[in-house]
Design a protein around this motif. Sequence first.
Motif, PDB file in Angstrom:
ATOM      1  N   ALA A  77       0.846  -1.200   0.000  1.00  0.00           N
ATOM      2  CA  ALA A  77       0.000   0.000   0.000  1.00  0.00           C
ATOM      3  C   ALA A  77       0.880   1.248   0.000  1.00  0.00           C
ATOM      4  N   ARG A  78       0.620   2.138  -0.976  1.00  0.00           N
ATOM      5  CA  ARG A  78       1.395   3.369  -1.092  1.00  0.00           C
ATOM      6  C   ARG A  78       0.458   4.530  -1.399  1.00  0.00           C
ATOM      7  N   MET A  79       0.688   5.657  -0.733  1.00  0.00           N
ATOM      8  CA  MET A  79       0.001   6.889  -1.105  1.00  0.00           C
ATOM      9  C   MET A  79       0.915   8.050  -0.757  1.00  0.00           C
ATOM     10  N   ARG A  80       0.856   9.078  -1.594  1.00  0.00           N
ATOM     11  CA  ARG A  80       1.720  10.250  -1.434  1.00  0.00           C
ATOM     12  C   ARG A  80       0.906  11.510  -1.686  1.00  0.00           C
ATOM     13  N   GLN A  81       1.072  12.495  -0.819  1.00  0.00           N
ATOM     14  CA  GLN A  81       0.381  13.768  -1.025  1.00  0.00           C
ATOM     15  C   GLN A  81       1.069  14.519  -2.166  1.00  0.00           C
ATOM     16  N   ILE A  82       0.282  14.926  -3.160  1.00  0.00           N
ATOM     17  CA  ILE A  82       0.815  15.680  -4.293  1.00  0.00           C
ATOM     18  C   ILE A  82       0.729  17.173  -3.994  1.00  0.00           C
ATOM     19  N   ILE A  83      -0.426  17.627  -3.567  1.00  0.00           N
ATOM     20  CA  ILE A  83      -0.613  18.974  -3.028  1.00  0.00           C
ATOM     21  C   ILE A  83      -1.533  18.802  -1.820  1.00  0.00           C
ATOM     22  N   PRO A  84      -1.568  19.782  -0.907  1.00  0.00           N
ATOM     23  CA  PRO A  84      -2.439  19.619   0.259  1.00  0.00           C
ATOM     24  C   PRO A  84      -3.884  19.300  -0.141  1.00  0.00           C
ATOM     25  N   GLY A  85      -4.346  18.167   0.355  1.00  0.00           N
ATOM     26  CA  GLY A  85      -5.716  17.745   0.082  1.00  0.00           C
ATOM     27  C   GLY A  85      -5.868  16.784  -1.079  1.00  0.00           C
TER      28      GLY A  85
ATOM     29  N   GLU B 230      -5.111   7.847   8.735  1.00  0.00           N
ATOM     30  CA  GLU B 230      -3.876   8.588   9.030  1.00  0.00           C
ATOM     31  C   GLU B 230      -3.692   9.780   8.086  1.00  0.00           C
ATOM     32  N   ASN B 231      -4.082   9.612   6.828  1.00  0.00           N
ATOM     33  CA  ASN B 231      -3.934  10.683   5.843  1.00  0.00           C
ATOM     34  C   ASN B 231      -5.205  11.509   5.682  1.00  0.00           C
ATOM     35  N   ARG B 232      -6.186  11.232   6.536  1.00  0.00           N
ATOM     36  CA  ARG B 232      -7.450  11.974   6.579  1.00  0.00           C
ATOM     37  C   ARG B 232      -8.186  11.957   5.236  1.00  0.00           C
ATOM     38  N   ILE B 233      -8.169  10.800   4.596  1.00  0.00           N
ATOM     39  CA  ILE B 233      -8.856  10.643   3.319  1.00  0.00           C
ATOM     40  C   ILE B 233     -10.362  10.614   3.589  1.00  0.00           C
ATOM     41  N   THR B 234     -11.093  11.526   2.935  1.00  0.00           N
ATOM     42  CA  THR B 234     -12.546  11.606   3.110  1.00  0.00           C
ATOM     43  C   THR B 234     -13.288  11.343   1.803  1.00  0.00           C
ATOM     44  N   ALA B 235     -12.538  11.175   0.703  1.00  0.00           N
ATOM     45  CA  ALA B 235     -13.147  10.851  -0.591  1.00  0.00           C
ATOM     46  C   ALA B 235     -12.112  10.086  -1.421  1.00  0.00           C
ATOM     47  N   ILE B 236     -12.614   9.247  -2.317  1.00  0.00           N
ATOM     48  CA  ILE B 236     -11.733   8.409  -3.143  1.00  0.00           C
ATOM     49  C   ILE B 236     -12.233   8.410  -4.580  1.00  0.00           C
ATOM     50  N   VAL B 237     -11.289   8.472  -5.515  1.00  0.00           N
ATOM     51  CA  VAL B 237     -11.573   8.222  -6.933  1.00  0.00           C
ATOM     52  C   VAL B 237     -10.787   6.961  -7.297  1.00  0.00           C
ATOM     53  N   SER B 238     -11.516   5.907  -7.701  1.00  0.00           N
ATOM     54  CA  SER B 238     -10.906   4.631  -8.075  1.00  0.00           C
ATOM     55  C   SER B 238     -10.968   4.460  -9.585  1.00  0.00           C
ATOM     56  N   LEU B 239      -9.811   4.235 -10.193  1.00  0.00           N
ATOM     57  CA  LEU B 239      -9.709   4.045 -11.639  1.00  0.00           C
ATOM     58  C   LEU B 239      -9.183   2.639 -11.893  1.00  0.00           C
ATOM     59  N   THR B 240     -10.095   1.681 -11.943  1.00  0.00           N
ATOM     60  CA  THR B 240      -9.697   0.283 -12.095  1.00  0.00           C
ATOM     61  C   THR B 240     -10.604  -0.414 -13.101  1.00  0.00           C
ATOM     62  N   ASP B 241     -10.165  -1.596 -13.523  1.00  0.00           N
ATOM     63  CA  ASP B 241     -10.990  -2.342 -14.474  1.00  0.00           C
ATOM     64  C   ASP B 241     -11.858  -3.384 -13.777  1.00  0.00           C
ATOM     65  N   ALA B 242     -11.815  -3.441 -12.462  1.00  0.00           N
ATOM     66  CA  ALA B 242     -12.658  -4.376 -11.708  1.00  0.00           C
ATOM     67  C   ALA B 242     -13.112  -3.719 -10.426  1.00  0.00           C
ATOM     68  N   ARG B 243     -14.352  -3.925 -10.072  1.00  0.00           N
ATOM     69  CA  ARG B 243     -14.876  -3.371  -8.814  1.00  0.00           C
ATOM     70  C   ARG B 243     -14.401  -4.285  -7.684  1.00  0.00           C
ATOM     71  N   TRP B 244     -13.773  -3.690  -6.690  1.00  0.00           N
ATOM     72  CA  TRP B 244     -13.235  -4.464  -5.579  1.00  0.00           C
ATOM     73  C   TRP B 244     -14.304  -4.601  -4.505  1.00  0.00           C
ATOM     74  N   VAL B 245     -14.603  -5.831  -4.133  1.00  0.00           N
ATOM     75  CA  VAL B 245     -15.690  -6.144  -3.215  1.00  0.00           C
ATOM     76  C   VAL B 245     -15.538  -5.456  -1.863  1.00  0.00           C
ATOM     77  N   TRP B 246     -14.293  -5.361  -1.348  1.00  0.00           N
ATOM     78  CA  TRP B 246     -14.107  -4.861   0.010  1.00  0.00           C
ATOM     79  C   TRP B 246     -14.224  -3.349   0.136  1.00  0.00           C
ATOM     80  N   TRP B 247     -14.233  -2.605  -0.952  1.00  0.00           N
ATOM     81  CA  TRP B 247     -14.258  -1.147  -0.860  1.00  0.00           C
ATOM     82  C   TRP B 247     -15.439  -0.620  -0.064  1.00  0.00           C
ATOM     83  N   ASN B 248     -16.642  -1.081  -0.370  1.00  0.00           N
ATOM     84  CA  ASN B 248     -17.822  -0.541   0.302  1.00  0.00           C
ATOM     85  C   ASN B 248     -17.718  -0.693   1.813  1.00  0.00           C
ATOM     86  N   THR B 249     -17.343  -1.882   2.276  1.00  0.00           N
ATOM     87  CA  THR B 249     -17.218  -2.115   3.714  1.00  0.00           C
ATOM     88  C   THR B 249     -16.058  -1.322   4.286  1.00  0.00           C
TER      89      THR B 249
END
Length: 196
Positions: free
Chosen positions: A24-32, A49-68
């Motif tokens: 798992a990797r995530m990096r802040q590009i600009i604040p927010g 930890e990174n205070r993520i309150t919204a997500i944009v997912s760009l994938t070719d398959a819907r991941w089952v665990w995301w909703n939960t």
Amino acid sequence: MGESGDDAHTEKDRNKRWEMAFKARMRQIIPGLFLGNVEASHKQDMLRENRITAIVSLTDARWVWWNTTTREAGIPEQRHKWVQCADSSTQDLLAYMNDICDFIDQMASPALLSSTSLEVQPEHYESNVEPRDVPSEAILIHCDLGISRSPTIIIAYLMRKYAMKQDDIMEFIQFKQKVKPSANFLRQLQVWEEVE
């Protein structure tokens, strides 16, 4: 016969790439605004930890665990935009760019909304994010590896937000995180730039 030195070195490189892909990797590009991979999108502790309150997912398959997972991390379904897309030479991201950029604006933190310029001098780049630099809310943009699709969308968003050229935004992002949008996506960003 034993394995040659070159074969062992190639195997070690391959293993390192696989490990990188599944860590798992995530990096802040600009604040927010964060760039990440699919593994980061369902790590509750990392999202919190990174205070993520919204997500944009760009994938070719819907991941089952995301909703939960996203609900448990405090991200309701309406704050998670999923765009089914592949990292291919025929994938059209241009058709989604405006809609995704609008979503980012709707979900943006005050820090992201109030940002009016982007520093493009490399000496101002910071590779490590200090906790004080993380706003109270942030958006994660991710694809499978965080190398091609998600950086393409972040570049498109920053081009629109700051009325800047693709090359300048790409240079800025490369100092934060090594990315490599496909030739197909780079062509689409060129069109995005031409149509403003």
